[in-house]
Design a protein around this motif. Structure first.
Motif, PDB file in Angstrom:
ATOM      1  N   ARG A  89     -18.006  33.672  14.447  1.00 18.99           N
ATOM      2  CA  ARG A  89     -18.853  33.312  15.644  1.00 18.99           C
ATOM      3  C   ARG A  89     -20.221  32.533  15.108  1.00 18.99           C
ATOM      4  N   LYS A  90     -19.955  32.168  13.835  1.00 19.73           N
ATOM      5  CA  LYS A  90     -21.132  31.327  13.212  1.00 19.73           C
ATOM      6  C   LYS A  90     -22.426  32.207  13.381  1.00 19.73           C
ATOM      7  N   ALA A  91     -22.388  33.329  12.918  1.00 17.41           N
ATOM      8  CA  ALA A  91     -23.626  34.105  12.907  1.00 17.41           C
ATOM      9  C   ALA A  91     -24.547  33.622  11.912  1.00 17.41           C
ATOM     10  N   THR A  92     -25.828  33.461  12.078  1.00 20.39           N
ATOM     11  CA  THR A  92     -26.896  33.047  11.384  1.00 20.39           C
ATOM     12  C   THR A  92     -27.307  33.974  10.199  1.00 20.39           C
ATOM     13  N   LYS A  93     -27.242  35.390  10.295  1.00 20.59           N
ATOM     14  CA  LYS A  93     -27.531  36.284   9.427  1.00 20.59           C
ATOM     15  C   LYS A  93     -26.644  37.329   9.724  1.00 20.59           C
ATOM     16  N   VAL A  94     -26.247  38.146   8.698  1.00 23.27           N
ATOM     17  CA  VAL A  94     -25.957  39.496   8.800  1.00 23.27           C
ATOM     18  C   VAL A  94     -26.473  40.539   8.070  1.00 23.27           C
ATOM     19  N   CYS A  95     -27.026  41.464   9.053  1.00 23.23           N
ATOM     20  CA  CYS A  95     -28.114  42.371   8.381  1.00 23.23           C
ATOM     21  C   CYS A  95     -27.292  43.559   8.210  1.00 23.23           C
ATOM     22  N   VAL A  96     -27.801  44.478   6.683  1.00 31.65           N
ATOM     23  CA  VAL A  96     -27.057  45.403   6.674  1.00 31.65           C
ATOM     24  C   VAL A  96     -28.273  46.438   6.363  1.00 31.65           C
ATOM     25  N   LEU A  97     -28.113  47.566   7.017  1.00 31.23           N
ATOM     26  CA  LEU A  97     -29.285  48.671   7.072  1.00 31.23           C
ATOM     27  C   LEU A  97     -28.625  49.906   6.371  1.00 31.23           C
ATOM     28  N   GLY A  98     -29.127  50.137   5.309  1.00 30.56           N
ATOM     29  CA  GLY A  98     -28.810  51.333   4.596  1.00 30.56           C
ATOM     30  C   GLY A  98     -29.734  52.421   5.109  1.00 30.56           C
ATOM     31  N   GLN A  99     -29.185  53.795   5.145  1.00 30.43           N
ATOM     32  CA  GLN A  99     -29.963  54.771   5.698  1.00 30.43           C
ATOM     33  C   GLN A  99     -29.124  56.071   4.895  1.00 30.43           C
ATOM     34  N   THR A 100     -29.911  57.173   5.284  1.00 35.17           N
ATOM     35  CA  THR A 100     -29.572  58.621   4.613  1.00 35.17           C
ATOM     36  C   THR A 100     -29.741  59.636   5.449  1.00 35.17           C
ATOM     37  N   ARG A 120     -26.860  51.809  -0.625  1.00 37.30           N
ATOM     38  CA  ARG A 120     -25.666  51.895  -0.040  1.00 37.30           C
ATOM     39  C   ARG A 120     -25.642  50.455   0.957  1.00 37.30           C
ATOM     40  N   ALA A 121     -26.744  50.103   1.133  1.00 34.59           N
ATOM     41  CA  ALA A 121     -26.722  48.550   1.857  1.00 34.59           C
ATOM     42  C   ALA A 121     -26.335  47.594   0.890  1.00 34.59           C
ATOM     43  N   GLN A 122     -26.796  47.597  -0.444  1.00 31.17           N
ATOM     44  CA  GLN A 122     -26.226  46.824  -1.276  1.00 31.17           C
ATOM     45  C   GLN A 122     -24.720  46.778  -1.507  1.00 31.17           C
ATOM     46  N   ALA A 123     -24.096  48.009  -1.635  1.00 30.94           N
ATOM     47  CA  ALA A 123     -22.800  48.076  -1.778  1.00 30.94           C
ATOM     48  C   ALA A 123     -22.205  47.391  -0.581  1.00 30.94           C
ATOM     49  N   VAL A 124     -22.586  47.501   0.412  1.00 30.69           N
ATOM     50  CA  VAL A 124     -21.869  47.088   1.885  1.00 30.69           C
ATOM     51  C   VAL A 124     -22.018  45.400   1.669  1.00 30.69           C
ATOM     52  N   ALA A 125     -23.350  44.902   1.413  1.00 36.84           N
ATOM     53  CA  ALA A 125     -23.597  43.678   1.396  1.00 36.84           C
ATOM     54  C   ALA A 125     -22.713  42.869   0.239  1.00 36.84           C
ATOM     55  N   GLY A 126     -22.500  43.410  -0.880  1.00 37.60           N
ATOM     56  CA  GLY A 126     -21.607  42.977  -2.121  1.00 37.60           C
ATOM     57  C   GLY A 126     -20.136  42.874  -1.475  1.00 37.60           C
ATOM     58  N   GLU A 127     -19.517  43.867  -0.754  1.00 36.17           N
ATOM     59  CA  GLU A 127     -18.416  43.816  -0.174  1.00 36.17           C
ATOM     60  C   GLU A 127     -18.415  42.534   0.937  1.00 36.17           C
ATOM     61  N   ASP A 185     -27.177  34.325   3.489  1.00 35.25           N
ATOM     62  CA  ASP A 185     -27.126  34.956   4.774  1.00 35.25           C
ATOM     63  C   ASP A 185     -27.210  36.529   5.167  1.00 35.25           C
ATOM     64  N   VAL A 186     -27.234  37.019   3.934  1.00 31.46           N
ATOM     65  CA  VAL A 186     -27.049  38.624   3.954  1.00 31.46           C
ATOM     66  C   VAL A 186     -28.740  38.958   3.988  1.00 31.46           C
ATOM     67  N   ILE A 187     -29.158  39.685   4.675  1.00 31.67           N
ATOM     68  CA  ILE A 187     -30.458  40.443   4.669  1.00 31.67           C
ATOM     69  C   ILE A 187     -30.059  42.157   4.641  1.00 31.67           C
ATOM     70  N   ILE A 188     -30.869  42.539   3.587  1.00 25.91           N
ATOM     71  CA  ILE A 188     -30.522  43.979   3.389  1.00 25.91           C
ATOM     72  C   ILE A 188     -31.978  44.864   3.705  1.00 25.91           C
ATOM     73  N   ALA A 189     -31.820  45.816   4.513  1.00 27.18           N
ATOM     74  CA  ALA A 189     -33.021  46.626   4.978  1.00 27.18           C
ATOM     75  C   ALA A 189     -32.657  48.038   4.895  1.00 27.18           C
ATOM     76  N   VAL A 190     -33.467  48.992   4.650  1.00 32.11           N
ATOM     77  CA  VAL A 190     -33.502  50.244   4.459  1.00 32.11           C
ATOM     78  C   VAL A 190     -33.957  51.037   5.515  1.00 32.11           C
ATOM     79  N   ASN A 191     -33.575  52.271   5.873  1.00 30.77           N
ATOM     80  CA  ASN A 191     -34.360  53.270   6.778  1.00 30.77           C
ATOM     81  C   ASN A 191     -33.822  54.604   6.452  1.00 30.77           C
ATOM     82  N   PRO A 192     -34.487  54.979   4.984  1.00 28.47           N
ATOM     83  CA  PRO A 192     -34.218  56.123   4.549  1.00 28.47           C
ATOM     84  C   PRO A 192     -34.691  57.286   5.611  1.00 28.47           C
ATOM     85  N   GLU A 193     -33.816  58.406   5.368  1.00 29.44           N
ATOM     86  CA  GLU A 193     -33.986  59.476   6.537  1.00 29.44           C
ATOM     87  C   GLU A 193     -33.709  59.212   7.794  1.00 29.44           C
ATOM     88  N   ALA A 194     -32.835  58.144   8.049  1.00 28.91           N
ATOM     89  CA  ALA A 194     -32.464  58.228   9.399  1.00 28.91           C
ATOM     90  C   ALA A 194     -33.521  57.376  10.380  1.00 28.91           C
TER      91      ALA A 194
END
Length: 143
Positions: free
Chosen positions: A67-78, A94-101, A111-120
């Motif tokens: 789909r030629k996505a310009t970015k993929v966001c990976v949001l890690g949370q707990t 968690r976000a880094q593990a998914v981004a690495g995969e 084009d991978v952006i990592i963000a975190v949202n601890p505690e949901a």
């Protein structure tokens, strides 16, 4: 060294470089009505990818490329259990593990952006036993 410290130290050497290691994923709750985010679930206190989630991550990478996505966001949370600082580090791991995969599956690291949202996402907490399994995840969102 703590268990999380060992995990993070190991990931620093095993993780690929990301174009933007930390950022925000605008609208990361979903990608719109036509695109559902991919959830990657984790065990309590863990940032180790479960084998059953590697195929959905590979599919997300293939879909993003097609789909030629310009970015993929990976949001890690707990979930809300435990220390806030620990949860922030765990969400990032968690976000880094998914981004690495995603990168191993062929999506460009830049084009991978990592963000975190601890505690949901602010789910209602009813005391100290709020260990909702659905909050122990990383969410992949195509942009």
């Amino acid at each position: 060294m703590t268990r999380l410290g060992l995990l993070l130290a190991g990931m620093m050497f095993a993780s690929p470089a990301f174009g933007q290691t930390m950022g925000s994923c605008p609208g990361a709750v979903g990608a719109g009505p036509e695109e559902k985010p991919t959830w990657v679930m984790f065990d309590l206190g863990s940032a180790v990818l479960r084998p059953e989630f590697k195929p959905p991550i590979a599919q997300a990478a293939a879909t993003a490329k097609a789909r030629k996505a310009t970015k993929v966001c990976v949001l890690g949370q707990t979930d809300k259990l435990g220390d806030k600082n620990y949860n922030a580090k765990l969400a990032q791991a968690r976000a880094q593990a998914v981004a690495g995969e995603l990168i191993r599956a062929g999506y460009p690291a830049k084009d991978v952006i990592i963000a975190v949202n601890p505690e949901a996402f602010g789910n209602v907490s009813f005391g100290g036993n709020d260990a909702s399994e659905k909050d122990r995840r990383a969410t992949i969102v195509l942009r």
